[in-house]
Scaffold this motif. Structure first.
Motif, PDB file in Angstrom:
ATOM      1  N   LEU A 238       0.818  -1.217   0.000  1.00 12.12           N
ATOM      2  CA  LEU A 238       0.000   0.000   0.000  1.00 12.12           C
ATOM      3  C   LEU A 238       0.851   1.267   0.000  1.00 12.12           C
ATOM      4  CD1 LEU A 238      -2.635  -1.180   2.653  1.00 12.12           C
ATOM      5  CD2 LEU A 238      -3.101  -0.739   0.226  1.00 12.12           C
ATOM      6  N   HIS A 239       2.031   1.174   0.604  1.00  9.32           N
ATOM      7  CA  HIS A 239       2.926   2.344   0.705  1.00  9.32           C
ATOM      8  C   HIS A 239       4.325   1.963   0.227  1.00  9.32           C
ATOM      9  CE1 HIS A 239       0.341   5.180   2.991  1.00  9.32           C
ATOM     10  NE2 HIS A 239      -0.248   4.072   3.396  1.00  9.32           N
ATOM     11  N   PRO A 240       4.463   1.736  -1.072  1.00  8.49           N
ATOM     12  CA  PRO A 240       5.792   1.326  -1.568  1.00  8.49           C
ATOM     13  C   PRO A 240       6.860   2.402  -1.312  1.00  8.49           C
ATOM     14  CG  PRO A 240       4.258   1.716  -3.385  1.00  8.49           C
ATOM     15  CD  PRO A 240       3.460   1.779  -2.144  1.00  8.49           C
ATOM     16  N   ASP A 241       6.416   3.634  -1.102  1.00  7.33           N
ATOM     17  CA  ASP A 241       7.353   4.732  -0.843  1.00  7.33           C
ATOM     18  C   ASP A 241       7.928   4.681   0.576  1.00  7.33           C
ATOM     19  OD1 ASP A 241       4.588   5.198  -0.119  1.00  7.33           O
ATOM     20  OD2 ASP A 241       5.202   7.222   0.475  1.00  7.33           O
ATOM     21  N   CYS A 242       7.327   3.928   1.485  1.00  5.85           N
ATOM     22  CA  CYS A 242       7.820   3.898   2.870  1.00  5.85           C
ATOM     23  C   CYS A 242       8.715   2.668   3.079  1.00  5.85           C
ATOM     24  CB  CYS A 242       6.649   3.824   3.849  1.00  5.85           C
ATOM     25  SG  CYS A 242       5.668   5.330   3.868  1.00  5.85           S
ATOM     26  N   ALA A 243       9.893   2.900   3.611  1.00  2.44           N
ATOM     27  CA  ALA A 243      10.813   1.791   3.859  1.00  2.44           C
ATOM     28  C   ALA A 243      10.267   0.893   4.965  1.00  2.44           C
ATOM     29  CB  ALA A 243      12.190   2.329   4.253  1.00  2.44           C
ATOM     30  N   GLN A 244       9.621   1.488   5.949  1.00  6.70           N
ATOM     31  CA  GLN A 244       9.100   0.689   7.069  1.00  6.70           C
ATOM     32  C   GLN A 244       7.688   1.138   7.434  1.00  6.70           C
ATOM     33  OE1 GLN A 244      12.512   0.935   9.923  1.00  6.70           O
ATOM     34  NE2 GLN A 244      12.503  -1.296   9.619  1.00  6.70           N
ATOM     35  N   TYR A 245       7.017   0.259   8.145  1.00  8.45           N
ATOM     36  CA  TYR A 245       5.614   0.444   8.515  1.00  8.45           C
ATOM     37  C   TYR A 245       5.409   1.783   9.247  1.00  8.45           C
ATOM     38  CZ  TYR A 245       1.061  -1.543  10.202  1.00  8.45           C
ATOM     39  OH  TYR A 245      -0.260  -1.815  10.472  1.00  8.45           O
ATOM     40  N   TRP A 246       6.279   2.090  10.210  1.00  4.90           N
ATOM     41  CA  TRP A 246       6.101   3.295  11.027  1.00  4.90           C
ATOM     42  C   TRP A 246       6.065   4.562  10.177  1.00  4.90           C
ATOM     43  CZ3 TRP A 246       9.775   7.247  11.366  1.00  4.90           C
ATOM     44  CH2 TRP A 246      11.045   6.978  10.826  1.00  4.90           C
TER      45      TRP A 246
END
Lengths: 424, 424
Positions: A238-246
């Motif tokens: 859903l958030h390929p731009d975010c390296a991690q969940y947080w």
């Protein structure tokens, strides 16, 4: 204002830091208008006029804090345990939460839940409601009536719900604003922003919640983080731009001081550093993480690193409402992690005294009180009568506490104080 | 003889095999003199004269079996959990058991334990006493008075005890013979040979116990097996001639049909094959294996291989006396083994229905009854009133049972039948 001078007497035990018990046999806690004035081994002359409740040989400890639980899942406590997180949400959690569109049902269940919490010595919570604003207001009413304090949040979810449990982005934002305005004046239970978890909230909704968070800087945020490996893969898609969940929370201004993040089972060194840096609180929910087969959070490592950790029952992922049971489950899973985690030297299992701190002092700090019985804080306490347990003349007071932590049930609780007032 | 014709009515649920529930809503169990005559959805005409107890919407299941527990450790339930097996034995278990040289103390504790068992629905046990013959007789008296059936054993230990808890080889043999003679005529609780574990018994003692076992072929044997890695190393040092732990029992004729071996945490394929071949019963004690950090037994694999497995509370290595709690702990640890055992495909975690079988049907078979409610067997049953739990209109009967297994407490038990007689 109640300015009564009162004193309770018994064997007082508390933990100001993880693992260190302070044991004061046969001692006094003096309160004035419910506010702690001191702990004494003899009642000082100046408090001679205090109204005394003598609990004799019973044990008095701080009451418990539960930093993560789902109120509308109370009817399904102990159900669906043959499933894992995502299947369990769809088959059990969502249909059960959907029933809370009915205000009458909400009133019946929440009144029972609020009393069940107090009866088990839990006086401070960070609690999820469902997405229904009316039911959330009812939840707050019932918690306040029973004497439970803390934060409650109307859940936001505008995607990946079910037909009967979903809201539009606009509804979600409007209802959240209304929820805050209606409830911000409450004394005991305050509103908290509650995006269910990243897969449940569109980017538009997250952005709006971020704006609300900025407008109301005193209102904290609660959500879920790195609970289950399938969930984490989904978040990544859903958030390929975010390296991690947080980072999916950080991106929208929801990752801030006093944000409460349940689970953190798979939070690695980098994610834990982000938790620590922001002043976010990790909530360890061992029974839930076991029951829906998520994993075991690295609590020992978090404590060593100085990450703020408290504990949650996470009903109904967790099957135990009593924080005593949650404490012993935390010890149990820490032993499993010690045996199977591959780091026996670094990750020694939790002691009973550490788990006791995690259900008392840790959460007290979150709610702005001093761990233990801080002078100037309102009295939150539980009084245990362990005479119903088997006769063992060889035990000292800390062993009696240990046994209470493992065996204590409702009927062993003689009194509960919340905000200085005796509720049981 | 009581030949009364009786019928109890309610929602009947039982498991004849692991994982398969039989659910009979609103049905009747008819007994004559306490012996089951049948289960019926309508009361047959020929039983119209039966004395009826109608439990309405309550749930009736077989009662529970606990195949491994230590009676004299009841006073230390929930204590010493920061230690592992061998340290815990020396610091907690031995000093506590030593107190049972006092018959008056034994009477007080055992009366309480016997009632605590019945109140939690446990009607059949294989139970360890201490090495004291007098206290063991008292334990048997108290169990019979409360209605608990099964086997109880005077413990043998002539080495590696403590100064206050040890016997000579001669004493151990003589007292065991006397214990058997004094108790072999009992109706409800029968004697069982109980060498504590290999490190507690000299070879001479084991040899004598083997002779007694041969003289009394109907008296089974109970002991411990492959619980903890330090313990196993010790056994290896004591018996360098034995390739595996089980052979230290086999060598002396104690490894035979219906021998009960607690734990089997580290029993590998070869040891499990020896268990199966001999008709030995493995007793899974998940809470004990977690609490004193021993490990997780390969229950899924044992079930697949056809090894006979039942469940034990193992108080006070385990902290839970209720077999409902033991069942849920078995499910919890099976999830940990599934997550961390490295065999996700082969070792799927236990379902609720499988754990339910392990605390009911499995033990019924050990005691010679049919799993479930067998025609011709004496009635052993528990009646649950789950109305105290939260209101959830969406549950079916097997979900209600699931919730009872997770949440059921003493106060949810409305009635307990043992050997055809209502005890609560």
């Amino acid at each position: 204002m109640n300015e009564r001078l009162e004193a309770i007497k018994g064997n007082i035990i508390y933990a100001e830091t993880p693992g260190e018990l302070t044991v004061m046999p046969d001692s006094w806690i003096v309160t004035e208008g419910g506010i702690i004035r001191g702990i004494f081994s003899e009642l000082p002359e100046r408090y001679a006029a205090a109204e005394v409740t003598d609990y004799g040989d019973m044990i008095i400890t701080p009451s418990f804090t539960d930093l993560h639980l789902h109120a509308p899942q109370y009817p399904m406590l102990g159900l669906g345990m043959d499933l894992e997180l995502l299947g369990w949400l769809n088959k059990y959690a969502f249909p059960t939460e959907a029933m809370f569109s009915d205000a009458g049902y909400a009133r019946r269940v929440y009144s029972k839940l609020a009393h069940a919490l107090i009866e088990r010595g839990t006086t401070r919570v960070c609690i999820f409601s469902s997405l229904h604003r009316e039911a959330t207001n009812i939840l707050m009413d019932e918690l306040e009536k029973a004497g439970v304090t803390g934060y409650a949040g109307k859940v936001n979810m505008d995607r990946n719900g079910s037909e009967e449990l979903i809201e539009t982005t606009e509804e979600s934002v409007a209802e959240t604003r209304l929820f805050i305005e209606e409830n911000k004046g409450r004394k005991l239970i305050k509103p908290i922003l509650t995006p269910r978890f990243t897969p449940s909230c569109t980017n538009e909704l997250m952005e709006e919640l971020g704006k609300i968070a900025a407008e109301y800087p005193d209102i904290p945020v609660q959500s879920h983080l790195s609970e289950n490996t399938d969930e984490m893969k989904w978040v990544k898609e859903l958030h390929p731009d975010c390296a991690q969940y947080w980072e999916t929370y950080d991106k929208y201004g929801l990752w801030k001081n006093r944000t409460v993040m349940a689970h953190c089972v798979y939070s690695d060194e980098r994610e834990r550093a982000a938790i620590k840096k922001a002043g976010v609180w990790a909530v360890h929910c061992p029974d839930s993480n076991t029951c829906i087969a998520s994993g075991i959070a690295p609590v020992r490592t978090m404590l060593k690193e100085g990450v703020k950790v408290a504990m949650g029952s996470d009903i109904a992922g967790g099957a135990k409402l009593s924080m005593l049971d949650v404490a012993t489950e935390a010890i149990r899973v820490s032993k499993m992690r010690w045996l199977f985690g591959g780091k026996r030297d670094e990750e020694r299992f939790l002691t009973v005294a550490e788990a006791f701190y995690l259900i008392t002092g840790a959460g007290q700090e979150y709610f702005g009180a001093r761990p233990g019985f801080g002078i100037g804080d309102r009295l939150h306490a539980v009084v245990f009568d362990d005479r119903g347990m088997a006769d063992n003349p060889r035990m000292n007071l800390s062993e009696r506490l240990e046994r209470i932590i493992y065996l204590g049930e409702r009927q062993d609780i003689k009194a509960v104080y919340s905000e200085g007032i005796r509720r049981i």
